[in-house]
Design an enzyme around this catalytic site. Sequence first.
Site, PDB file in Angstrom:
ATOM      1  CG  HIS A   1     136.231  71.953 116.732  1.00 44.98           C
ATOM      2  ND1 HIS A   1     136.718  71.536 115.526  1.00 44.98           N
ATOM      3  CD2 HIS A   1     137.306  72.347 117.456  1.00 44.98           C
ATOM      4  CE1 HIS A   1     138.041  71.657 115.511  1.00 44.98           C
ATOM      5  NE2 HIS A   1     138.418  72.146 116.677  1.00 44.98           N
TER       6      HIS A   1
ATOM      7  CE  LYS B   1     145.169  71.265 111.889  1.00 46.03           C
ATOM      8  NZ  LYS B   1     144.875  70.627 113.192  1.00 46.03           N
TER       9      LYS B   1
ATOM     10  CD  GLN C   1     138.479  68.457 116.604  1.00 37.04           C
ATOM     11  OE1 GLN C   1     138.957  68.629 117.718  1.00 37.04           O
ATOM     12  NE2 GLN C   1     139.196  68.605 115.503  1.00 37.04           N
ATOM     13  CD  GLU C   2     137.565  68.625 112.216  1.00 38.94           C
ATOM     14  OE1 GLU C   2     138.100  68.086 111.225  1.00 38.94           O
ATOM     15  OE2 GLU C   2     138.082  69.555 112.834  1.00 38.94           O
TER      16      GLU C   2
ATOM     17  CD  GLU D   1     136.771  72.717 112.332  1.00 36.70           C
ATOM     18  OE1 GLU D   1     136.141  71.730 111.882  1.00 36.70           O
ATOM     19  OE2 GLU D   1     137.965  72.658 112.655  1.00 36.70           O
TER      20      GLU D   1
ATOM     21  CG  HIS E   1     139.895  74.560 108.706  1.00 36.13           C
ATOM     22  ND1 HIS E   1     138.558  74.767 108.798  1.00 36.13           N
ATOM     23  CD2 HIS E   1     140.097  73.297 109.197  1.00 36.13           C
ATOM     24  CE1 HIS E   1     137.969  73.709 109.318  1.00 36.13           C
ATOM     25  NE2 HIS E   1     138.870  72.808 109.557  1.00 36.13           N
ATOM     26  NE  ARG E   2     145.051  74.397 114.056  1.00 35.23           N
ATOM     27  CZ  ARG E   2     145.940  73.895 114.900  1.00 35.23           C
ATOM     28  NH1 ARG E   2     147.225  74.094 114.694  1.00 35.23           N
ATOM     29  NH2 ARG E   2     145.574  73.159 115.919  1.00 35.23           N
TER      30      ARG E   2
ATOM     31  CD  GLU F   1     142.691  65.336 110.804  1.00 32.63           C
ATOM     32  OE1 GLU F   1     141.971  65.529 109.796  1.00 32.63           O
ATOM     33  OE2 GLU F   1     142.956  66.244 111.603  1.00 32.63           O
TER      34      GLU F   1
ATOM     35  CG  ASP G   1     140.266  65.297 113.105  1.00 36.97           C
ATOM     36  OD1 ASP G   1     140.774  64.436 113.870  1.00 36.97           O
ATOM     37  OD2 ASP G   1     140.615  66.497 113.115  1.00 36.97           O
TER      38      ASP G   1
ATOM     39  CB  SER H   1     141.327  70.047 119.368  1.00 37.19           C
ATOM     40  OG  SER H   1     141.496  69.958 117.969  1.00 37.19           O
TER      41      SER H   1
ATOM     42  CE  LYS I   1     140.585  69.061 109.365  1.00 38.06           C
ATOM     43  NZ  LYS I   1     140.674  68.124 110.486  1.00 38.06           N
TER      44      LYS I   1
ATOM     45  CG  ASP J   1     145.885  67.434 113.190  1.00 38.29           C
ATOM     46  OD1 ASP J   1     146.853  68.196 113.142  1.00 38.29           O
ATOM     47  OD2 ASP J   1     144.756  67.812 113.584  1.00 38.29           O
TER      48      ASP J   1
HETATM   49  C1  2PG Z   1     141.945  69.584 113.570  1.00 39.83           C
HETATM   50  C2  2PG Z   1     141.692  71.057 113.607  1.00 39.83           C
HETATM   51  C3  2PG Z   1     141.050  71.646 112.401  1.00 39.83           C
HETATM   52  P1  2PG Z   1     142.034  72.500 115.708  1.00 39.83           P
HETATM   53  O1  2PG Z   1     141.959  68.914 114.615  1.00 39.83           O
HETATM   54  O2  2PG Z   1     142.208  69.034 112.521  1.00 39.83           O
HETATM   55  O3  2PG Z   1     139.839  71.105 112.045  1.00 39.83           O
HETATM   56  O4  2PG Z   1     141.166  71.508 114.780  1.00 39.83           O
HETATM   57  O5  2PG Z   1     142.497  73.607 114.851  1.00 39.83           O
HETATM   58  O6  2PG Z   1     141.095  72.915 116.789  1.00 39.83           O
HETATM   59  O7  2PG Z   1     143.207  71.707 116.226  1.00 39.83           O
HETATM   60 MG    MG Z   2     142.732  67.083 113.437  1.00 42.44          MG
END
Ligand code: 2PG
Ligand code: MG
Length: 421
Positions: free
Chosen positions: A161, A345, A169-170, A211, A373-374, A293, A249, A43, A397, A320
């Site tokens: 994801h 990141k 997403q999270e 993830e 992480h990604r 986030e 997130d 994403s 994270k 982010d």
């Molecule tokens: C996020 C990341 C990691 P992605 O949105 O924070 O969890 O996802 O690397 O797919 O952007």
């Molecule tokens: Mg994010």
Amino acid sequence: MNTKIKAASAREVLSTSGYPTLETIVTLEDGTRGIVSVPYGTSAGKHEALTLVDGDPKRYKGKGMLKARDNVNSVIGPEMVGLDARDQEALDERLVSLDPSPQRSTLGGNAILSVSLAAARAAAQSLGVPLYSHIREVYGLRHTDFSLPKPMVVVIEGGRHADNSTDLQEYLVGVIKDRGARENVRAAIEVYLTLGSILKSKGYSTNVGTEGAYAPTAIASNEEPLVLIEQAMKDAGYQPGKDVAIAMDPAASEFYADDGKYHLRRDGKVLSSGEMISFYENLVGRYAIFSIEDGLSEDDWDAWPKLNEALGNKIIIMGDDLTVTNVERLKMAIDRKAINAILIKPNQCGTLSETIAAIRLAQEDGLKTVVSHRGGGETTDTFIIDLATAANCDFVKVGPTRGERVVKYNRLMEIADELGR
Ligand code: 2PG
Ligand code: MG
């Protein structure tokens, strides 16, 4: 010890998505080899540095990385020869000068970052010091002592994801009460494991997403994970809001449509920015949430300050996709009082020095920093843990299972052992 760069070369390796990524080796005159592999996101924010892929549909469905590989081998590598790997800032300046485009779209952020990080690792190895010490030394990070980042562990994932899970997403478990790195990891992972038992007892699937977090397809709503995670915290013997707490997130850019609205399919709701903020306020009032986030879309600049005003005095409001580890976007966010924390990141910006600049600016302005992480193309590289340690970042994270995730928590615990924590 001779830390002058002799060569830099790259090759395609597989990432955790099955698609290729880059592994890059910087070799020094004394024979030391610094090796890194760089990740990319599923994403990914639209303002991030470009992950250059080949676009040749005959190889890896268009996602081969031979162009980026060749850019390291033929363009960047020769320019690095003779530079001192200890002088990371000069080296990164040279890298940026080779592709000054804002999103590194000529050579690829992946190509540039891999050389930047491999040089740092080579220098640390040649000097015989841990990578986190080397980074701290190079950038003169003047913290009095190392304070290790606390884990923020993804426990339920949806959005892009996972297939057919939540829109958000999270959902994460963050450790609030610092008991030292090993116990912190244990607390978060025990909640994750207990959550697995709860999901099973409800007849939900415990299959995992990209993830390594659960991605239950039968989940009823975007709110239900909050109920389940709080229960898991209690069942595992941790007090929600005291020992551990929930982070989210939503990655809201992913469900923000051209109509300027947020589409929560699982809940059958279409919300304006203001209604989205009320949605979060309501949840924060009822659950032990300590961080949100990307609660809003990456370009919804007018609404972000309202979200931060509504909740920023109670919880972490983190950028982010909004900020993409980019000093200019971070400055905009600070000026507008849009956030009180930033996700970091390295592959969003392209060099180690730019990553450190973003962390530094955030810390100077009193923002929390979370190294991440990604989601998609991760690798078993643990560079981000040394980075977070070097800069005394508040959290890391990372997902809870799968080799590319656990290797990062294992590195965190290894560092804790080295530092006698
Ligand atoms: C996020 C990341 C990691 P992605 O949105 O924070 O969890 O996802 O690397 O797919 O952007
Ligand atoms: Mg994010």
